[in-house]
Design an enzyme around this catalytic site. Structure first.
Site, PDB file in Angstrom:
ATOM      1  N   GLY A   1       0.773  -1.240   0.000  1.00 26.09           N
ATOM      2  CA  GLY A   1       0.000   0.000   0.000  1.00 26.09           C
ATOM      3  C   GLY A   1       0.798   1.279   0.000  1.00 26.09           C
ATOM      4  O   GLY A   1       0.220   2.364   0.090  1.00 26.09           O
TER       5      GLY A   1
ATOM      6  N   GLU B   1       4.077  -6.528   1.606  1.00 25.01           N
ATOM      7  CA  GLU B   1       3.711  -6.888   0.229  1.00 25.01           C
ATOM      8  C   GLU B   1       3.611  -5.668  -0.675  1.00 25.01           C
ATOM      9  O   GLU B   1       2.526  -5.340  -1.159  1.00 25.01           O
ATOM     10  CB  GLU B   1       2.367  -7.612   0.233  1.00 25.01           C
ATOM     11  N   PRO B   2       4.724  -4.997  -0.917  1.00 30.27           N
ATOM     12  CA  PRO B   2       4.656  -3.830  -1.794  1.00 30.27           C
ATOM     13  C   PRO B   2       4.467  -4.250  -3.257  1.00 30.27           C
ATOM     14  O   PRO B   2       5.120  -5.177  -3.725  1.00 30.27           O
ATOM     15  CB  PRO B   2       6.020  -3.167  -1.595  1.00 30.27           C
TER      16      PRO B   2
ATOM     17  N   ARG C   1       2.783  -1.652  -6.019  1.00 28.94           N
ATOM     18  CA  ARG C   1       2.904  -0.399  -6.758  1.00 28.94           C
ATOM     19  C   ARG C   1       4.274   0.269  -6.566  1.00 28.94           C
ATOM     20  O   ARG C   1       4.878   0.745  -7.523  1.00 28.94           O
ATOM     21  CB  ARG C   1       1.821   0.569  -6.243  1.00 28.94           C
TER      22      ARG C   1
ATOM     23  N   ARG D   1      -7.082   3.279 -15.294  1.00 32.70           N
ATOM     24  CA  ARG D   1      -7.097   3.858 -13.947  1.00 32.70           C
ATOM     25  C   ARG D   1      -7.775   5.219 -13.865  1.00 32.70           C
ATOM     26  O   ARG D   1      -8.352   5.555 -12.841  1.00 32.70           O
ATOM     27  CB  ARG D   1      -5.685   3.903 -13.357  1.00 32.70           C
TER      28      ARG D   1
ATOM     29  N   TYR E   1     -10.732   5.309 -11.383  1.00 33.20           N
ATOM     30  CA  TYR E   1     -10.482   6.034 -10.120  1.00 33.20           C
ATOM     31  C   TYR E   1     -10.190   7.519 -10.310  1.00 33.20           C
ATOM     32  O   TYR E   1      -9.776   8.182  -9.381  1.00 33.20           O
ATOM     33  CB  TYR E   1      -9.256   5.459  -9.387  1.00 33.20           C
TER      34      TYR E   1
ATOM     35  N   CYS F   1     -14.673   3.253 -27.981  1.00 35.56           N
ATOM     36  CA  CYS F   1     -15.997   3.855 -28.177  1.00 35.56           C
ATOM     37  C   CYS F   1     -16.655   4.019 -26.823  1.00 35.56           C
ATOM     38  O   CYS F   1     -17.534   3.232 -26.439  1.00 35.56           O
ATOM     39  CB  CYS F   1     -16.834   2.955 -29.063  1.00 35.56           C
TER      40      CYS F   1
ATOM     41  N   TYR G   1      -0.416  -1.652 -12.106  1.00 37.76           N
ATOM     42  CA  TYR G   1      -1.864  -1.665 -12.367  1.00 37.76           C
ATOM     43  C   TYR G   1      -2.240  -1.045 -13.713  1.00 37.76           C
ATOM     44  O   TYR G   1      -3.280  -0.406 -13.848  1.00 37.76           O
ATOM     45  CB  TYR G   1      -2.617  -0.973 -11.223  1.00 37.76           C
TER      46      TYR G   1
HETATM   47  N1  LLP Z   1      -1.277  -7.099  -0.500  1.00 31.92           N
HETATM   48  C1  LLP Z   1      -2.614  -7.218  -0.613  1.00 31.92           C
HETATM   49  C2  LLP Z   1      -3.308  -8.217   0.174  1.00 31.92           C
HETATM   50  C3  LLP Z   1      -3.301  -6.386  -1.507  1.00 31.92           C
HETATM   51  O1  LLP Z   1      -4.604  -6.510  -1.601  1.00 31.92           O
HETATM   52  C4  LLP Z   1      -2.592  -5.444  -2.286  1.00 31.92           C
HETATM   53  C5  LLP Z   1      -3.286  -4.590  -3.240  1.00 31.92           C
HETATM   54  C6  LLP Z   1      -1.196  -5.368  -2.126  1.00 31.92           C
HETATM   55  C7  LLP Z   1      -0.575  -6.210  -1.221  1.00 31.92           C
HETATM   56  C8  LLP Z   1      -0.348  -4.429  -2.914  1.00 31.92           C
HETATM   57  O2  LLP Z   1      -0.661  -3.100  -2.680  1.00 31.92           O
HETATM   58  P1  LLP Z   1       0.258  -1.939  -3.309  1.00 31.92           P
HETATM   59  O3  LLP Z   1       1.587  -1.981  -2.596  1.00 31.92           O
HETATM   60  O4  LLP Z   1       0.417  -2.218  -4.743  1.00 31.92           O
HETATM   61  O5  LLP Z   1      -0.496  -0.704  -3.045  1.00 31.92           O
HETATM   62  N2  LLP Z   1      -6.014  -1.449  -8.876  1.00 31.92           N
HETATM   63  C9  LLP Z   1      -5.780  -0.456  -7.852  1.00 31.92           C
HETATM   64  C10 LLP Z   1      -4.957  -1.001  -6.702  1.00 31.92           C
HETATM   65  C11 LLP Z   1      -5.594  -2.204  -6.051  1.00 31.92           C
HETATM   66  C12 LLP Z   1      -4.730  -2.764  -4.957  1.00 31.92           C
HETATM   67  C13 LLP Z   1      -5.292  -4.030  -4.445  1.00 31.92           C
HETATM   68  N3  LLP Z   1      -4.523  -4.681  -3.469  1.00 31.92           N
HETATM   69  C14 LLP Z   1      -5.096   0.738  -8.492  1.00 31.92           C
HETATM   70  O6  LLP Z   1      -4.844   0.710  -9.681  1.00 31.92           O
HETATM   71  O7  LLP Z   1      -4.805   1.718  -7.809  1.00 31.92           O
END
Ligand code: LLP
Length: 432
Positions: free
Chosen positions: A249, A291-292, A294, A331, A335, A362, A391
């Site tokens: 996150g 769990e990074p 993004r 995206r 969003y 379209c 993403y």
């Molecule tokens: N771990 C779990 C359990 C998750 O659900 C997620 C993301 C992550 C790790 C990784 O999170 P990150 O570090 O990438 O923020 N499609 C959306 C983002 C959805 C994220 C879902 N879960 C977007 O494009 O912003």
């Protein structure tokens, strides 16, 4: 000029990534094109690993959340950097295994894993299966029993933390489809059920509070809540759970004004909170997983498009159309996400033209950005959208039967193809 180290402008005034001229890349590989800087990805992996060494005596491991971008080349890079891998579907697991990723360093997530996916994870021997609900727990217990296996599981908990981010990507609060709730006692009850399941071993608790978060405090709060819960479990059941997974996150730059925290600060603050809580409750310091997704691939990627029609509607707005759109980057449509956009062949010039970047679907909502400032566009210019490494490809679709773009990896002025562009034949491959 750019916050990303991999980007620069060369003597021709062209945008470069990893030392490669983007105009050259567009010519050679075609557009739309995802370009990823390998060094940025590797540096991010190393920064996460280093932060564990510096602040937590190395007693932890980052697992790359491959939903951000999963393909064989990326899995191999993550493997080489020594990180674990988080997968959320049979498809992500399959890709990782095909890339040769060691199964014991894979965590299998998903709020509704099918029996077939559970079976696949069991057969592969993944390191952990992260339980999300009781139905899944029972299915897995039975399956493991039939195979004569004892399976290491993690349990996803909703810590009730409300991270300040877009509502769609907030998952730690009680009104969420993911995991077991703490407040209602559901999580403790579920822990007891897992302990009673003879073919499962509870190794870890997991939480994830959302995505694109800039503040450190919600992560610290989540860590504290989870440590309290671990202490409660120990008191109630005698079990000292060995590992705590705090999810991903961490926010990245989409705009120059965004202010993500250095990875180090996160680990520093969270380690401190965990240390304090461990002392307070007299419980062992857990192994920490994060769990990074993004923040490992996001800033490493850009997308290149060719500009086609330009429609200037007086007193309304200027639509600048590109040869991709919501099919390769949904995206903004989903969003209203902010992006930095520029004309790659005019990167050295002033951005003095207000443009709405329109995709070729379209669909009126098929925009990449609304009323953003770019250099004066002309037909045939190459448009670059920054921070598209996460993403984008992973959320791409074939709407309007538009083939998915290729992914090119660049490193030290060299480029190589990582994912081929889809062809029209690919589109009809499964049509009967
Ligand atoms: N771990 C779990 C359990 C998750 O659900 C997620 C993301 C992550 C790790 C990784 O999170 P990150 O570090 O990438 O923020 N499609 C959306 C983002 C959805 C994220 C879902 N879960 C977007 O494009 O912003």
């Amino acid at each position: 000029m750019f916050v990303m180290d991999c980007l620069s402008v060369n003597e021709k005034g062209h945008l470069t990534i990893g030392g490669c001229d983007t105009i050259q890349l567009a010519k050679e590989y075609g557009t739309p094109l995802y370009v990823m800087d390998e060094t940025t990805i590797r540096n991010a992996c190393r920064a996460y690993k280093r932060s564990f060494e510096k602040h937590y005596a190395g007693k932890g491991l980052p697992f790359y959340a491959s939903k951000a971008l999963n393909c064989k080349a990326i899995c191999r890079i993550i493997m080489e950097e020594g990180l674990g891998l988080d997968v959320v579907s049979g498809g992500e697991l399959y890709t990782a295994l095909q890339a040769g990723f060691p199964a014991n360093k894979i965590h299998m997530h998903g709020n509704n894993k099918t029996p077939a996916e559970l079976r696949m994870a069991l057969d592969a021997g993944v390191g952990r299966i992260v339980l999300d609900n009781l139905f899944e727990m029972e299915t897995l217990n039975q399956m493991a029993g039939n195979l004569g296996k004892k399976v290491a599981v993690s349990m996803r908990v909703k810590p009730g933390i409300d991270a300040h981010t877009h509502e769609f990507i907030r998952t730690g609060q009680i009104d969420s489809k993911f995991g077991f709730a703490l407040e209602t006692g559901e999580a403790l009850q579920a822990v007891k059920q897992v302990l009673a399941a003879e073919n499962l071993t509870l190794k870890e608790l997991h939480c994830h509070i959302g995505s694109q978060i800039f503040e450190i405090e919600p992560f610290v709060q989540a860590a504290k809540v989870m440590m309290d819960f671990m202490a409660e479990i120990r008191k109630e059941t005698g079990l000292a759970i060995e590992s705590l997974n705090l999810g991903g996150g961490f926010g990245i730059h989409y705009l120059t004004s965004d202010q993500p925290q250095p990875y180090d600060r996160y680990m520093e603050a969270v380690s401190l909170a965990i240390r304090e809580k461990a002392a307070e409750h007299d419980v062992p310091m857990p192994f920490i997983c994060i769990e990074p997704g993004r923040s490992i691939v996001g800033e490493a990627g850009i997308t290149l498009y060719e500009i086609g029609g330009i429609k200037e509607i007086p007193n309304v707005r200027n639509y600048v159309s590109i040869d991709g759109g919501m099919t390769d980057n949904p995206r903004f449509a989903l969003y209203q996400s902010a992006y930095t956009v520029l004309i790659a062949d005019k990167a050295g010039q002033r951005a003095d033209y207000q443009a709405t970047i329109a995709g070729k679907c379209c669909e009126s909502g098929d925009l990449i950005q609304k009323d953003t400032m770019i250099q004066t566009p002309e037909v045939g210019d190459i448009l670059a959208v920054l921070s598209t490494g996460a993403y984008n490809y992973s959320m791409a679709s074939n709407y309007n039967r538009i083939p998915r773009p290729a992914i090119v990896l660049v490193r030290d002025r060299e480029a190589r193809l990582a994912v081929r562009r889809e062809s029209y034949e690919d589109l009809i491959r499964n049509d009967l």
